[in-house]
Design a protein around this motif. Structure first.
Motif, PDB file in Angstrom:
ATOM      1  N   TYR A 203       0.848  -1.193   0.000  1.00  0.00           N
ATOM      2  CA  TYR A 203       0.000   0.000   0.000  1.00  0.00           C
ATOM      3  C   TYR A 203       0.880   1.239   0.000  1.00  0.00           C
TER       4      TYR A 203
ATOM      5  N   SER B 176      -8.563   2.199   1.752  1.00  0.00           N
ATOM      6  CA  SER B 176      -7.304   2.069   1.012  1.00  0.00           C
ATOM      7  C   SER B 176      -7.447   1.112  -0.166  1.00  0.00           C
ATOM      8  N   PHE B 177      -6.556   1.296  -1.143  1.00  0.00           N
ATOM      9  CA  PHE B 177      -6.483   0.374  -2.273  1.00  0.00           C
ATOM     10  C   PHE B 177      -5.081  -0.207  -2.351  1.00  0.00           C
ATOM     11  N   VAL B 178      -5.016  -1.456  -2.759  1.00  0.00           N
ATOM     12  CA  VAL B 178      -3.712  -2.077  -2.980  1.00  0.00           C
ATOM     13  C   VAL B 178      -3.012  -1.317  -4.099  1.00  0.00           C
ATOM     14  N   SER B 179      -1.772  -0.919  -3.862  1.00  0.00           N
ATOM     15  CA  SER B 179      -1.064  -0.213  -4.939  1.00  0.00           C
ATOM     16  C   SER B 179      -0.182  -1.167  -5.733  1.00  0.00           C
ATOM     17  N   GLU B 180       0.172  -2.289  -5.160  1.00  0.00           N
ATOM     18  CA  GLU B 180       1.014  -3.249  -5.878  1.00  0.00           C
ATOM     19  C   GLU B 180       0.866  -4.620  -5.220  1.00  0.00           C
ATOM     20  N   VAL B 181       0.818  -5.659  -6.043  1.00  0.00           N
ATOM     21  CA  VAL B 181       0.895  -7.023  -5.511  1.00  0.00           C
ATOM     22  C   VAL B 181       2.356  -7.446  -5.594  1.00  0.00           C
TER      23      VAL B 181
END
Lengths: 156, 609
Positions: free
Chosen positions: A98, A108-113
């Motif tokens: 995040y 919140s949103f996941v910004s990267e896996v």
């Protein structure tokens, strides 16, 4: 931060034992991957990483207070480190990263896996007696019965 | 023989569900078929690539395994936004396809409500991300106008379609129980068995079955039954005395039917497409987008289908041509099929096959009302197929004179759909509540394992005011118009939402569950009805845009899906459905495709005069 230090810190943050976080026979190298991700250039400021390393070393060297209490006080209670520590938990639980510049909350949103492997090794699913969505190693019909929930005991 | 030299009996637009079914049946009958598929080919390693794309997706949407293709674009749920009044005009640069689609999505949404459903454009079509539900329509769904005075009647009865349901269920390999499915007059042929036994119920299913056994709503008991599923279970012994066997694996309960089954335990149309190609009578052109249906305006006959070709998903057009055959079948997605007809042959004022003026109109979905909450005891979500049971007894009743019917899908994935579980909740636990270690585990093991949700799939009537037309200003990378969508929910459907919410209060009360409305991840579909606020979600069930009927004045095709206007043109797919009722439409679409295939084969077998 050394792999061993990162693993020991992760044990306290996740509640899972070292045998899960850094098993003796480690086929996944998940802790190493997460540490490498964390320490990749430009991800987290070197100063903050050094601060985390120093704070964790101090905790490990202080046997007067429980590790868990010290984490609460000196990591979670430190605005400069708390947000990073939250991200380390989310890395372990969902394989997700995040934006550190934003507060972590239900919006919140996941910004990267981090990787497909990190997603599949996410601890959230097994904690519920489930498996990552899209990655089941169970057999036909398992959903018809109640799972046994793991009760990992943190080593603190 | 090369494609350019072959004389085709049929040219099919679309290698998705309906197109694959038609090609297979025509190919088996010895007919030469050419499929024009807009998207990329299916290869055996696609699934692994799609899975990796899914694992790496920051939002695990129905589209997430399948990357955007600007030469055959598709909508994404991430692009569904509330419609402003007046609607936001398309970006001025919307002729730059890639930038415009990335910014606003593929659809040009005119509202007043956003259309919430999506589809895929690649070989196998939207079957890549279907849930697997294989319900039959109930008898009254075919005669809504006659029985309840709303909507329209179908040009066929349940009994007319029943043999084709049998055929579709065999091809898919449906797991279900005949006795359970015999509601509202559904009957089966003598000694009929589904190919496989019903999928075992989840822990949640069993809790709801017990908790609702004495609950009645609008005269209907809330009986929980196994949902017929296109996923592999335990085989039944078929009429030939042999156990059903389709050679695929048993469901492992990956809880990921939508967006993708990792092991193909769930049927998808690539299975039938491959069988079609193996007949030796079916050719397919991939990356080939139909762009114009050619009509001999003197005879009304279709004379060819022009297409455009490309090599890469964002590359330039690399070829073009005209496919010719004896019969032409548009089996594209309901929105793409209507768009193609409306943008074709400018000599016809209304477009192709559109004397009735109904092409593109009567756009329907099953608007979904989501209810979610916490059970008093753990029900262990995120295990098993996404849904294994539902409540179907609510799908018919005298209330349909006044308000929409619904079915209730029981979800096995906690609050994933309505509230982004487990991500959203975990973010709250770690970020806002500051939990870590043992306390975090304890919170997850107490709260998350109690999550459950119900999805009410609500009936929507055909309305001329819900329609799709080709955009006059916005185009894809091949210069083909993007779909402009006008969509709303009428009071009949809105009253269905109200009834669904009232049912939720009863259901949650009966099982002692706490209703939650927290952390709703999409509010784009908010609307009001009688002072209540409701939220609609897309089911992905896009129907009605080239409907069948009894008259060339009110419908686009006859009951065999043959165009009233063009003797050698068939329109087959979910767009064929005159009304949507409440059953997920895929099984019915496949049954209709088999019915159309019979008619086309018979027609081809009649000697030309």
């Amino acid at each position: 931060m050394t792999l061993k230090d990162f693993a020991n810190l992760s044990v306290v943050l996740t509640g899972y034992p070292l045998s899960t976080i850094l098993p003796d026979f480690d086929t996944q190298h998940q802790a190493q991957e997460l540490l490498d991700f964390l320490q990749a250039p430009g991800r987290v400021s070197p100063g903050t990483l050094q601060q985390l390393d120093a704070a964790w070393t101090a905790i490990e060297n202080n046997s007067d207070t429980s590790v868990s209490q010290q984490v609460q006080d000196t990591l979670m209670g430190n605005p400069a480190l708390a947000r990073l520590v939250q991200n380390i938990i989310m890395m372990w639980y969902l394989g997700a990263w995040y934006d550190l510049a934003q507060p972590l909350n239900t919006k919140s949103f996941v910004s990267e896996v981090i990787s497909g492997k990190a997603y599949k090794n996410g601890l959230a699913w097994g904690t519920m007696g489930a498996h990552p969505m899209g990655y089941s190693e169970e057999n036909f019909g398992y959903w018809n019965t109640v799972p046994v929930l793991l009760q990992p005991q943190p080593s603190n | 023989m090369s494609i350019s030299q072959t004389k085709y009996d049929a040219v099919i637009v679309g290698g998705g569900w309906a197109g694959s079914t038609l090609a297979y049946k025509l190919g088996v009958a010895g007919k030469k078929v050419l499929i024009l598929e807009a998207g990329i080919p299916f290869q055996s390693d696609n699934r692994e690539d799609f899975m990796e794309t899914f694992f790496m997706a920051t939002a695990k949407t129905p589209e997430s395994p399948y990357s955007q293709n600007y030469n055959a674009p598709r909508p994404s749920v991430l692009d569904i936004k509330a419609i402003t009044d007046p609607p936001q005009p398309p970006a001025e640069d919307c002729k730059n396809a890639k930038d415009a689609i990335e910014k606003d999505g593929y659809f040009i949404q005119k509202g007043p409500l956003p259309f919430g459903s999506t589809y895929e454009r690649l070989a196998g079509g939207t079957s890549w991300h279907w849930l697997g539900t294989c319900l039959r329509l109930v008898r009254n769904d075919f005669k809504l106008k006659s029985v309840y005075g709303v909507g329209v009647d179908w040009p066929m009865t349940y009994d007319d379609l029943s043999p084709y349901y049998d055929e579709a269920e065999l091809e898919i390999g449906v797991s279900a129980d005949v006795e359970e499915q015999a509601i509202h007059g559904i009957t089966f042929s003598p000694d009929y068995v589904y190919p496989m036994q019903r999928i075992p119920p989840s822990v949640l299913d069993k809790v709801l079955t017990e908790g609702l056994k004495d609950v009645v709503i609008d005269g209907n008991p809330l009986t929980v039954t196994g949902t017929p599923a296109g996923r592999n279970g335990i085989s039944n012994i078929m009429k030939d005395g042999q156990p059903y066997n389709n050679g695929r694996r048993l469901c492992q309960g990956n809880t990921n039917c939508t967006p993708i089954c990792p092991i193909q335990a769930k049927y998808d149309a690539t299975i039938t497409l491959n069988k079609a190609l193996q007949t030796g009578n079916v050719d397919i052109l991939y990356q080939t987008v139909a762009s114009n249906v050619l009509v001999d305006t003197n005879t009304g006959a279709i004379t060819g289908i022009e297409y455009k070709q490309y090599q890469t998903k964002n590359g330039p057009q690399t070829g073009s041509g005209t496919a010719t055959g004896t019969k032409y079948i548009i089996a594209a997605h309901a929105i793409e099929a209507a768009k193609l007809l409306l943008m074709s042959n400018t000599q016809l004022p209304n477009g192709v096959a559109n004397f009735s003026g109904q092409v593109g109109k009567n756009l329907m979905d099953h608007p979904v009302n989501l209810s979610w909450g916490s059970m008093p005891d753990p029900v262990y979500p995120f295990r098993g197929p996404l849904s294994t049971s539902g409540i179907e007894t609510t799908r018919d009743g005298s209330f349909r004179t006044e308000r929409a019917a619904y079915r209730i899908e029981i979800g096995n994935e906690g609050w994933n759909w309505p509230a982004g579980a487990p991500y959203t909740q975990l973010q709250g636990c770690v970020g806002e509540a500051g939990l870590f270690g043992k306390e975090l585990i304890g919170k997850i093991q107490h709260d998350f394992v109690r999550q459950f949700r119900l999805g009410y799939l609500i009936e929507q009537l055909p309305e001329e005011t819900n329609y799709i037309i080709p955009s006059e200003t916005c185009f894809d990378n091949l210069g083909i118009p993007r779909p402009e969508i006008h969509y709303n929910l009428d009071d009949y459907t809105r009253a269905g939402f109200q009834a669904a919410e009232e049912a939720s209060v009863t259901i949650f009360g009966a099982v002692g569950a706490a209703i939650s409305t927290e952390n709703r991840i999409s509010t784009a579909g908010a609307f009001t009805y009688e002072n209540g606020v409701y939220y609609t979600n897309g089911a992905g069930h896009v129907m009605g845009t080239h409907r069948m009927g009894d008259s060339n004045e009110t419908s686009v095709t006859d009951a065999n899906m043959k165009s009233w206007d063009h003797d050698n043109l068939y329109l087959v797919g979910c767009g064929s459905l005159p009304t949507g009722a409440t059953a997920n439409p895929t099984l019915t679409m496949m049954a209709l495709a088999f019915k159309a295939a019979d008619a086309i084969i018979n027609s081809l077998n009649v000697p030309h005069e």
